[in-house]
Design a protein around this motif. Sequence first.
Motif, PDB file in Angstrom:
ATOM      1  N   VAL A 307       0.858  -1.183   0.000  1.00 51.77           N
ATOM      2  CA  VAL A 307       0.000   0.000   0.000  1.00 51.77           C
ATOM      3  C   VAL A 307       0.898   1.238   0.000  1.00 51.77           C
ATOM      4  O   VAL A 307       1.709   1.430   0.913  1.00 51.77           O
ATOM      5  CB  VAL A 307      -0.932   0.013   1.234  1.00 51.77           C
ATOM      6  CG1 VAL A 307      -1.767   1.289   1.252  1.00 51.77           C
ATOM      7  CG2 VAL A 307      -1.829  -1.212   1.243  1.00 51.77           C
ATOM      8  N   ILE A 308       0.768   2.060  -1.030  1.00 56.81           N
ATOM      9  CA  ILE A 308       1.582   3.275  -1.128  1.00 56.81           C
ATOM     10  C   ILE A 308       0.923   4.423  -0.379  1.00 56.81           C
ATOM     11  O   ILE A 308       1.561   5.172   0.342  1.00 56.81           O
ATOM     12  CB  ILE A 308       1.786   3.661  -2.605  1.00 56.81           C
ATOM     13  CG1 ILE A 308       2.533   2.549  -3.337  1.00 56.81           C
ATOM     14  CG2 ILE A 308       2.539   4.973  -2.726  1.00 56.81           C
ATOM     15  CD1 ILE A 308       2.625   2.772  -4.821  1.00 56.81           C
ATOM     16  N   GLU A 309      -0.385   4.559  -0.548  1.00 57.26           N
ATOM     17  CA  GLU A 309      -1.122   5.646   0.093  1.00 57.26           C
ATOM     18  C   GLU A 309      -2.563   5.216   0.295  1.00 57.26           C
ATOM     19  O   GLU A 309      -3.031   4.267  -0.337  1.00 57.26           O
ATOM     20  CB  GLU A 309      -1.055   6.904  -0.788  1.00 57.26           C
ATOM     21  CG  GLU A 309      -1.456   8.181  -0.088  1.00 57.26           C
ATOM     22  CD  GLU A 309      -0.733   8.380   1.214  1.00 57.26           C
ATOM     23  OE1 GLU A 309      -1.262   7.933   2.247  1.00 57.26           O
ATOM     24  OE2 GLU A 309       0.363   8.955   1.223  1.00 57.26           O
ATOM     25  N   ALA A 310      -3.261   5.857   1.218  1.00 54.56           N
ATOM     26  CA  ALA A 310      -4.668   5.540   1.489  1.00 54.56           C
ATOM     27  C   ALA A 310      -5.390   6.805   1.896  1.00 54.56           C
ATOM     28  O   ALA A 310      -4.804   7.699   2.507  1.00 54.56           O
ATOM     29  CB  ALA A 310      -4.774   4.487   2.589  1.00 54.56           C
ATOM     30  N   LYS A 311      -6.668   6.875   1.540  1.00 52.47           N
ATOM     31  CA  LYS A 311      -7.480   8.042   1.899  1.00 52.47           C
ATOM     32  C   LYS A 311      -8.937   7.613   2.016  1.00 52.47           C
ATOM     33  O   LYS A 311      -9.308   6.500   1.626  1.00 52.47           O
ATOM     34  CB  LYS A 311      -7.340   9.153   0.856  1.00 52.47           C
ATOM     35  CG  LYS A 311      -7.791   8.750  -0.539  1.00 52.47           C
ATOM     36  CD  LYS A 311      -7.550   9.887  -1.520  1.00 52.47           C
ATOM     37  CE  LYS A 311      -7.948   9.475  -2.936  1.00 52.47           C
ATOM     38  NZ  LYS A 311      -7.714  10.553  -3.914  1.00 52.47           N
ATOM     39  N   LEU A 312      -9.735   8.506   2.580  1.00 58.29           N
ATOM     40  CA  LEU A 312     -11.163   8.261   2.751  1.00 58.29           C
ATOM     41  C   LEU A 312     -11.907   9.253   1.872  1.00 58.29           C
ATOM     42  O   LEU A 312     -11.966  10.437   2.170  1.00 58.29           O
ATOM     43  CB  LEU A 312     -11.553   8.444   4.221  1.00 58.29           C
ATOM     44  CG  LEU A 312     -12.841   7.780   4.680  1.00 58.29           C
ATOM     45  CD1 LEU A 312     -12.792   6.287   4.478  1.00 58.29           C
ATOM     46  CD2 LEU A 312     -13.113   8.087   6.130  1.00 58.29           C
ATOM     47  N   ASP A 313     -12.437   8.760   0.761  1.00 52.91           N
ATOM     48  CA  ASP A 313     -13.155   9.602  -0.181  1.00 52.91           C
ATOM     49  C   ASP A 313     -14.632   9.638   0.180  1.00 52.91           C
ATOM     50  O   ASP A 313     -15.237   8.596   0.449  1.00 52.91           O
ATOM     51  CB  ASP A 313     -12.965   9.056  -1.600  1.00 52.91           C
ATOM     52  CG  ASP A 313     -13.410  10.045  -2.657  1.00 52.91           C
ATOM     53  OD1 ASP A 313     -14.635  10.242  -2.785  1.00 52.91           O
ATOM     54  OD2 ASP A 313     -12.549  10.618  -3.341  1.00 52.91           O
ATOM     55  N   LYS A 314     -15.213  10.839   0.175  1.00 49.59           N
ATOM     56  CA  LYS A 314     -16.599  10.976   0.609  1.00 49.59           C
ATOM     57  C   LYS A 314     -17.546  10.190  -0.283  1.00 49.59           C
ATOM     58  O   LYS A 314     -18.504   9.585   0.187  1.00 49.59           O
ATOM     59  CB  LYS A 314     -16.986  12.461   0.613  1.00 49.59           C
ATOM     60  CG  LYS A 314     -18.348  12.733   1.226  1.00 49.59           C
ATOM     61  CD  LYS A 314     -18.625  14.212   1.323  1.00 49.59           C
ATOM     62  CE  LYS A 314     -19.989  14.473   1.967  1.00 49.59           C
ATOM     63  NZ  LYS A 314     -20.284  15.910   2.067  1.00 49.59           N
ATOM     64  N   GLY A 315     -17.306  10.180  -1.585  1.00 50.57           N
ATOM     65  CA  GLY A 315     -18.218   9.493  -2.492  1.00 50.57           C
ATOM     66  C   GLY A 315     -17.888   8.030  -2.704  1.00 50.57           C
ATOM     67  O   GLY A 315     -18.775   7.209  -2.960  1.00 50.57           O
ATOM     68  N   ARG A 316     -16.594   7.682  -2.583  1.00 46.57           N
ATOM     69  CA  ARG A 316     -16.175   6.317  -2.919  1.00 46.57           C
ATOM     70  C   ARG A 316     -15.796   5.477  -1.712  1.00 46.57           C
ATOM     71  O   ARG A 316     -15.568   4.276  -1.837  1.00 46.57           O
ATOM     72  CB  ARG A 316     -14.986   6.378  -3.885  1.00 46.57           C
ATOM     73  CG  ARG A 316     -15.299   7.101  -5.184  1.00 46.57           C
ATOM     74  CD  ARG A 316     -14.123   7.051  -6.136  1.00 46.57           C
ATOM     75  NE  ARG A 316     -12.951   7.757  -5.619  1.00 46.57           N
ATOM     76  CZ  ARG A 316     -11.754   7.722  -6.197  1.00 46.57           C
ATOM     77  NH1 ARG A 316     -11.570   7.021  -7.303  1.00 46.57           N
ATOM     78  NH2 ARG A 316     -10.744   8.392  -5.677  1.00 46.57           N
TER      79      ARG A 316
END
Length: 629
Positions: A307-316
């Motif tokens: 895993v290079i990067e991770a985020k929490l997307d509001k729509g996805r």
Amino acid sequence: MTIQSVVGDGDAAERMRSLASVRRAREREKEKRKGGSTDAPNRPREVVIPDIITVQELSNRMAVRGVDIIKFLMKQGLMMKINDVIDSDTAELVAEEFGMAVKRVSESDIEFGFLGDADDAEAADVRAPVVAIMGHVDHGKTSLLDALRTTDVAGGEAGGITQHIGAYQVRLDDGQKVTFLDTPGHAAFSAMRARGANVTDIVVLVVAADDGVMPQTIEAIQHAKAAGAPLIVAVNKMDKPGATSQKVVNELLQHEVIAENLGGETQIIEVSAKERMNLDGLLEAILVQAEVMDLRANADRSAEGVVIEAKLDKGRGPVGTVLVKRGTLKRGDIVVAGGSWGKVRALLNERNEQLTEAGPSVPVEILGLDEAPSPGDVFAVVESEARARELTEYRQRVKREKAQVSGGSVSLVDMMSRLQSKKVSELPVVIKADVQGSAEAIVSSLDKMSTDEVRARTVYSGAGGITESDVNLAKSAGAPILGFNVRASKQARDLAEREGVEIRYYSIIYDLLDDIKGVLSGMLAPLQRETFLGNAAVLQVFDISKIGKIAGCRVSEGVVRKGARVRIIRDDVVVLELGVLNTLKRFKDEVNEVTAGQECGMQFQGFQDIKEGDYIECFTVEEIKRTLD
């Protein structure tokens, strides 16, 4: 006479058979009728023993009375109760004493098989090299990558700096591919750069010809050496007047990076991202290095990677940027990454195109995870949802236990005494960032600001927009919310206004760190600097009604001033510290100051215990504000 002696064989002394004995005989009879062997009880029972087990559970697994196990443990000098926990070595000793066969298992055995064995070199195919672009701030890393990709990522970056890892794949005219990882150059992103070096095959070190080797340049060299990755130096901004690479070559020698023309192994390539100069030479150097390394991976297997990067997307929802190291990741695969898992619903490349599968060295965004994984976590495809849940539950439990151990290593008494002795002032903060790596970098930078007197305490940090739960948490902790490249929802903003919670938005990490540094500096206690004014000796004490005691003094040195601080010394012992000279008279007139050699009358605020022979020191106290280094 008993019934047994009448109907039996006449042996009155024989004990009546127990009910358990009768049941065992019936079980043997059933086994015989089914064709089973009656010798089974003669074989040792196999007992599965985990890392820790209670005496009760061991008793059940061995089919031995708990009291018998306790008796044996007492003989060994262990006083145990039925619900006490024993370790695996003790449990094995007990089982062997009772003639059982032992099978040792560990809870961590669940990790076995998560990652496959090494691939056969003959079965593996040539894969694209993974290249990390590293270097100091504003040396042109992203601009160089944009020139290679013929896109303009740098223009969209806040403040012109990259603040999270970007992963892109460049397709060349001859069909060859190169995967690039763009890493941030700011000092706060040291952990992200280290992660970039650990997942990469080749490191391209970008150094500006007009700036030379800088602190983050040196740090990038150290990361590359620690990861064992070969180094290619790209001397950027060669289009500037008077730019020369010789200065960079000489400075690199101090860090054991030796150019090829000096007998070393490091390729030095002169480029200009702005003028698109010698980009072909840089790509050729990368491909030559990759050919020497003979990079291979087996694509015909289940996917594994990082895993290079991770985020929490509001729509996805949770989105993870992953780099496939070997195998092929397909849509619909069940993936485990650290403590999160999910079924891959979509695969997206850096151009936001939908993919059906991703092979070795391909960076993709995956959708479908139950939560955002941590950057640097290893991910792999597993065979079933049950296996995925089993793995993630075990990892989350281990993480919680570690947190409890680290949190509970200091008793409350020790903690309170330490806080009282050091008088640490804390600034609680809640941090929300666009990606996990940025949040991690901010938390790490704030920790480095801590001193023995002040520190920033991160109440919570995570990826994603600011929600109502974040506002409630900040209110309970009395902390401001720092939003880095994220915004609060309307409900969260309204709640924050009602509850009086401050939300600050940032897009550049410099600004965030400078603000927190300023707040922490304001929390530092100011320095007290004393400036000597003069000395006086008490010759006589006058007791005046309605006023109190007045000290008749002669100034022996310097000057005494009304309103100044005084220290009264009696027999070399301080009897008044930081007193105030309230009244100063010369004959009948009130004066502001009296110089050396003159006599005067003094009265001190709130102090009446003045005696003849006392010595008075007069001084001023100046407060100097302190700042963090």
